[in-house]
Design a protein around this motif. Structure first.
Motif, mmCIF file in Angstrom:
data_model
loop_
_atom_site.group_PDB
_atom_site.id
_atom_site.type_symbol
_atom_site.label_atom_id
_atom_site.label_comp_id
_atom_site.label_asym_id
_atom_site.label_seq_id
_atom_site.Cartn_x
_atom_site.Cartn_y
_atom_site.Cartn_z
ATOM 1 N N SER A 385 60.674 99.831 25.405
ATOM 2 C CA SER A 385 59.552 99.456 26.270
ATOM 3 C C SER A 385 60.080 98.801 27.537
ATOM 4 C CB SER A 385 58.620 98.492 25.541
ATOM 5 O OG SER A 385 59.288 97.252 25.296
ATOM 6 N N LEU A 386 59.229 98.758 28.566
ATOM 7 C CA LEU A 386 59.634 98.113 29.804
ATOM 8 C C LEU A 386 59.902 96.632 29.578
ATOM 9 C CD1 LEU A 386 60.139 98.307 32.856
ATOM 10 C CD2 LEU A 386 57.722 97.773 33.197
ATOM 11 N N ALA A 387 59.090 95.985 28.750
ATOM 12 C CA ALA A 387 59.289 94.557 28.494
ATOM 13 C C ALA A 387 60.679 94.287 27.917
ATOM 14 C CB ALA A 387 58.211 94.037 27.552
ATOM 15 N N ALA A 388 61.148 95.202 27.079
ATOM 16 C CA ALA A 388 62.462 95.033 26.459
ATOM 17 C C ALA A 388 63.607 95.358 27.402
ATOM 18 C CB ALA A 388 62.563 95.914 25.218
ATOM 19 N N LEU A 389 63.314 96.096 28.485
ATOM 20 C CA LEU A 389 64.381 96.635 29.336
ATOM 21 C C LEU A 389 64.290 96.210 30.795
ATOM 22 C CD1 LEU A 389 64.312 100.303 27.959
ATOM 23 C CD2 LEU A 389 66.190 98.686 27.665
ATOM 24 N N ARG A 390 63.280 95.420 31.169
ATOM 25 C CA ARG A 390 63.001 95.234 32.590
ATOM 26 C C ARG A 390 64.173 94.602 33.348
ATOM 27 N NH1 ARG A 390 58.133 91.156 30.871
ATOM 28 N NH2 ARG A 390 59.451 89.428 30.127
ATOM 29 N N HIS A 391 64.824 93.615 32.783
ATOM 30 C CA HIS A 391 65.966 93.010 33.476
ATOM 31 C C HIS A 391 67.101 94.016 33.602
ATOM 32 C CE1 HIS A 391 69.424 90.399 34.313
ATOM 33 N NE2 HIS A 391 68.534 89.557 34.832
ATOM 34 N N THR A 392 67.336 94.745 32.541
ATOM 35 C CA THR A 392 68.384 95.767 32.549
ATOM 36 C C THR A 392 68.085 96.847 33.582
ATOM 37 O OG1 THR A 392 68.740 95.377 30.190
ATOM 38 C CG2 THR A 392 69.627 97.429 31.113
ATOM 39 N N ILE A 393 66.841 97.324 33.605
ATOM 40 C CA ILE A 393 66.457 98.400 34.526
ATOM 41 C C ILE A 393 66.575 97.945 35.972
ATOM 42 C CG2 ILE A 393 64.472 99.737 35.369
ATOM 43 C CD1 ILE A 393 63.608 100.068 32.433
ATOM 44 N N TYR A 394 65.983 96.797 36.299
ATOM 45 C CA TYR A 394 66.014 96.346 37.693
ATOM 46 C C TYR A 394 67.446 96.039 38.152
ATOM 47 C CZ TYR A 394 60.939 96.035 38.180
ATOM 48 O OH TYR A 394 59.599 96.328 38.273
ATOM 49 N N THR A 395 68.232 95.430 37.285
ATOM 50 C CA THR A 395 69.611 95.115 37.658
ATOM 51 C C THR A 395 70.388 96.380 37.971
ATOM 52 O OG1 THR A 395 69.586 93.124 36.273
ATOM 53 C CG2 THR A 395 71.742 93.978 36.919
ATOM 54 N N ARG A 396 70.257 97.371 37.106
ATOM 55 C CA ARG A 396 70.984 98.616 37.327
ATOM 56 C C ARG A 396 70.455 99.355 38.550
ATOM 57 N NH1 ARG A 396 75.127 101.071 38.323
ATOM 58 N NH2 ARG A 396 75.324 103.245 37.658
ATOM 59 N N GLU A 397 69.133 99.351 38.744
ATOM 60 C CA GLU A 397 68.561 100.025 39.910
ATOM 61 C C GLU A 397 69.019 99.360 41.214
ATOM 62 O OE1 GLU A 397 64.433 102.094 38.373
ATOM 63 O OE2 GLU A 397 64.354 99.999 38.997
ATOM 64 N N ILE A 398 69.085 98.049 41.221
ATOM 65 C CA ILE A 398 69.566 97.351 42.414
ATOM 66 C C ILE A 398 71.028 97.704 42.683
ATOM 67 C CG2 ILE A 398 70.134 95.069 43.357
ATOM 68 C CD1 ILE A 398 67.557 94.036 42.012
ATOM 69 N N GLU A 399 71.830 97.787 41.632
ATOM 70 C CA GLU A 399 73.236 98.172 41.800
ATOM 71 C C GLU A 399 73.347 99.571 42.408
ATOM 72 O OE1 GLU A 399 74.820 97.908 37.896
ATOM 73 O OE2 GLU A 399 75.005 95.714 37.905
ATOM 74 N N ILE A 400 72.540 100.502 41.894
ATOM 75 C CA ILE A 400 72.573 101.880 42.394
ATOM 76 C C ILE A 400 72.109 101.923 43.848
ATOM 77 C CG2 ILE A 400 71.550 104.181 42.138
ATOM 78 C CD1 ILE A 400 71.335 103.525 39.090
ATOM 79 N N ALA A 401 70.998 101.231 44.135
ATOM 80 C CA ALA A 401 70.459 101.232 45.497
ATOM 81 C C ALA A 401 71.439 100.591 46.471
ATOM 82 C CB ALA A 401 69.119 100.500 45.528
ATOM 83 N N ALA A 402 72.083 99.516 46.043
ATOM 84 C CA ALA A 402 73.055 98.842 46.906
ATOM 85 C C ALA A 402 74.212 99.767 47.244
ATOM 86 C CB ALA A 402 73.566 97.579 46.227
ATOM 87 N N ALA A 403 74.670 100.536 46.260
ATOM 88 C CA ALA A 403 75.782 101.458 46.500
ATOM 89 C C ALA A 403 75.367 102.600 47.422
ATOM 90 C CB ALA A 403 76.297 101.998 45.173
ATOM 91 N N LEU A 404 74.190 103.179 47.171
ATOM 92 C CA LEU A 404 73.737 104.307 47.985
ATOM 93 C C LEU A 404 73.469 103.901 49.430
ATOM 94 C CD1 LEU A 404 71.304 106.073 45.477
ATOM 95 C CD2 LEU A 404 73.507 106.938 46.269
ATOM 96 N N SER A 405 72.984 102.689 49.626
ATOM 97 C CA SER A 405 72.641 102.226 50.978
ATOM 98 C C SER A 405 73.796 101.531 51.686
ATOM 99 C CB SER A 405 71.459 101.258 50.910
ATOM 100 O OG SER A 405 71.833 100.073 50.217
ATOM 101 N N LYS A 406 74.871 101.257 50.927
ATOM 102 C CA LYS A 406 76.005 100.473 51.461
ATOM 103 C C LYS A 406 75.519 99.110 51.949
ATOM 104 C CE LYS A 406 78.590 104.626 52.746
ATOM 105 N NZ LYS A 406 79.285 105.376 53.824
#
Length: 738
Positions: A385-406
């Motif tokens: 569920s999102l509640a179980a994964l929200r910190h994991t999801i947002y952290t990983r998404e921010i890492e991916i976005a940071a890399a793609l955007s430099k």
């Protein structure tokens, strides 16, 4: 029956071209606007020119005598009160559009013009009570919604640093390229058929059946193709009912499609939201409290204009929130792609960048410090569920976005770039549900003896790619290619389906298709196994073949199907939210996604012109079904969000109450040259099952752009759209420091 997705996937998750692409590109696809029935009449509506008035007299006798006029239907009568400019008064049908327009101008009507209110700030100063009664009262300003968390007072007291700001977004209008409307035709048997531009095929049929007191099987709605709805087309609406009434009177088919001005002024809008926000934090950027006092208007309605229970948005801050709903003499709101989430995003994401600037922090690091934690109880009970994964999801998404955007290379303290044209980068987060609908969605798959396969469903394809998704899943289960599947789509008698709202279509329809195709395959095996000298339980499909795992024999798909003889293999699958919660169907569909967007802008400090050059959109959507159309959905959401940021705003004249930009010249939408480079990254999580993705990518784009502008020029432009005059005003307030 227990349901699960195939463990080995040949098509699911790949990029499959839209099956309806050639039909749309060549003009073979027929939209409601394209339907022309024999003897068809054309209808138009007479609308109120006043924001608030009473009808003193209404005389349509001259209009009835005009050339070609066949039927007139009064929606309002003498003595009725009208509460917004554009409200429908009367409809008429004639043999040509020109005759209909001439006739509606011949209607004689007198009004008693009454006081009106169209500006939210005017209502806050003095409530003139100009709206329709609600609970016996005509209040323009409704009682505020208020709530405070238990830890707010302590959180604000513990704050070492506080930041306050005023932020807001205006009302914007629906701008569907295919306007609202339908063609209505009565049959000799007393039944009604409509060709409607709707995102709710079966609901439209059902509403018309109730409106005309007909059995459900006497009304049919057809929507083979439609040109966008975005939340605004969930039924026949008043124009659909009027068209059907005129068709019944005239005993002829009637087309009533809104013109562009009516589409903008009467087809719904996204409400405004303005507010004062204050946050407190520690020196290291941990937010201790969040306070918001906001207001907005949903027009004549009294709906909230923010997601009240989701303020602050995404982040788990201690809070004090207040929201005042203002009723104005303006068209009512309708759901618009992620209702109320963009407004809530504004009132959260802007102040976080302002806080980061005061703390001399990178705003990305501030967000990482304040992400919601994974819920330990959900980790145990519902680990996907999102509640179980929200910190994991947002952290990983921010890492991916940071890399793609430099990000690390491009981010700088706000305003710290040289030259007249300044570069900036900003980010924002969002969330959404996207679960299956509570009501039943069906798909029927039929396999014939010649090897042909048909998938049939009443659901609508808004242009989002649902046709291709249905064919892809059916082909996956049967070992075929998507183009081998014949699709029967968008007719209300094709089974049960729900409206396409809330990003619920794929999570409702994909599992229904999975079940139908699986059951039809099993029915095929049961019927052909004896003729092939095999056991049904030993049969399986491989690409283009049926194989006997017991004997090692195999047959070409068509040859295997030929064993059906005069029979067919057929099954109907269904899905509901309740089905998705059953243990045996775990993670077939799910709910809750997160997303991160990073925008880059160039701001000309001499002209105030903002150009968005790139947007990185990282989006969780559970299991990706068709990567191509899913990426297209995200990119489309970004484009809508960019329009919200830079161009769109409904402008109402305070004196007349009328909209002054009800067209595509002055109600600006971005063109190709206004579009940035859009980098879409789908955070594919197949273990979570299917989740809808239509809504979420539109939510945070404008906030990311607003924060990028702040990063570029070092001063907050607090209100969208970020037009040159607002940018220059912000720079001037800063003291002209460029």
């Amino acid at each position: 029956m227990a349901t699960s997705w195939p463990k080995k996937r040949r098509l699911i998750g790949s990029k499959v071209q839209r099956l309806d692409g050639p039909a749309k590109a060549t003009g073979k696809a027929k939209y409601s606007y394209d339907i022309n029935r024999p003897g068809m009449l054309h209808a138009v509506l007479l609308r109120s020119p006043h924001a608030h008035a009473k009808i003193k007299s209404l005389d349509s006798s001259d209009a009835e005598k005009m050339p070609g006029v066949k039927a007139i239907y009064s929606i309002k009568k003498v003595g009725d009160e009208l509460f917004w400019a554009g409200e429908e008064i009367l409809g008429l049908a004639a043999d040509t559009e020109e005759h209909a327009l001439d006739a509606v101008r011949a209607v004689k009507i007198e009004y008693e013009v009454l006081p009106h209110l169209v500006k939210e700030e005017d209502a806050l100063k003095n409530d003139p009570q100009t709206v329709s009664p609600a609970g016996g009262k005509r209040n323009n300003v409704l009682a505020a919604m208020e709530e405070t968390s238990n830890g707010f007072e302590k959180g604000m007291a513990d704050a070492i640093v506080t930041v306050e700001g005023n932020y807001g977004v205006p009302t914007i209008c629906h701008q569907c390229l295919e306007a609202h409307g339908l063609v209505a035709e009565w049959g000799e048997d007393g039944g009604l058929t409509v060709w409607a531009s709707t995102q709710a095929v079966t609901a439209t049929a059902g509403l018309l059946a109730r409106r005309f007191n007909l059995p459900a099987n006497k009304v049919k709605c057809i929507t083979h193709y439609m040109g966008g709805g975005f939340g605004s087309k969930f039924g026949p609406d008043i124009q659909g009912e009027v068209a059907a009434e005129l068709a019944r009177q005239a005993k002829a088919p009637v087309k009533l499609m809104l013109d562009r001005a009516s589409e903008i002024t009467a087809a719904g809008c996204r409400p405004s939201a303005y507010g004062r926000v204050k946050v407190g934090a520690t020196k290291d950027g941990k937010v201790t409290a969040y306070e918001v006092d906001c207001y907005g208007t949903a027009g004549i309605q009294g709906s909230p204009t923010v997601t009240f229970n989701a303020l602050p948005y995404v982040y788990p801050f201690e809070y004090k929130r207040k929201h005042t709903r203002i009723r104005t003499n303006a068209q009512p709101q309708r759901a618009m792609r992620a209702p109320n989430h963009p407004q809530s995003c504004t009132l959260t994401e802007f102040v976080l960048d302002d806080l980061a600037a005061k703390l001399d922090m990178d705003p990305m690091q501030l967000r990482l410090k304040n992400l919601p934690p994974n819920d330990p109880l959900a980790v145990q009970s519902a680990p996907h569920s999102l509640a179980a994964l929200r910190h994991t999801i947002y952290t990983r998404e921010i890492e991916i976005a940071a890399a793609l955007s430099k990000w690390k290379e491009k981010w700088h303290p706000p305003g710290k770039t040289p030259g007249v044209v300044k570069q900036g980068i900003g980010m924002a987060l969002h969330t959404w549900g996207g679960q299956a609908q509570g009501s039943r969605n069906e798909c029927t798959v039929t396999i014939s003896a010649d090897g042909s396969v048909t998938a049939r469903t009443s659901t609508q394809d808004l242009g989002t790619g649902q046709r291709t998704v249905t064919a892809l899943i059916t082909a996956e289960i049967l070992g075929l290619e998507p183009e081998q599947i014949t699709l029967q789509f968008g007719e209300s008698d094709y089974g049960a389906s729900t409206g396409s709202g809330g990003s619920t279509t794929v999570p409702s329809q994909a599992p229904a298709t999975l079940r139908a195709a699986t059951a039809a395959r099993d029915d095929l095996f049961a019927k052909i196994a004896p003729k092939l000298g095999a056991k049904a339980e030993d049969l399986a499909v491989e690409r283009g073949r049926v194989v006997d795992r017991g004997s090692g024999k195999s047959w070409d798909w068509k040859k295997a199907c030929a064993a059906l003889g005069d029979e067919q293999a057929k099954a109907t699958g269904f899905w509901t939210y309740a089905e998705s919660t059953k243990p045996e169907n775990k993670d077939v569909s799910n709910s809750g996604v997160g997303g991160v967007q990073i925008a880059e802008v160039l701001v000309d400090t001499e002209t105030g012109v903002v150009r968005c050059t790139q947007i990185v959109a990282v989006q969780d959507c559970g299991m990706v079904v068709n990567r191509l159309t899913c990426e297209s959905q995200v990119a489309g959401g970004v484009i809508m969000g960019l329009n919200y940021a830079l161009f769109e705003e409904r402008i109402l004249d305070r004196t007349t109450g009328r909209q002054v930009n009800p067209d595509m010249e002055f109600y600006k939408l971005g063109g190709i040259e206004d579009m940035p480079k859009i980098l879409v990254h789908l955070y594919d999580m197949p273990e979570r099952g299917v989740i809808g993705v239509g809504e979420p990518p539109v939510i945070s784009t404008h906030a990311a752009i607003g924060n990028a502008i702040f990063n570029a020029i070092g001063v907050r432009v607090p209100y969208t759209p970020f037009t040159p005059d607002r940018v220059l005003a912000a720079l001037a307030a800063k003291g002209g420091d460029k």
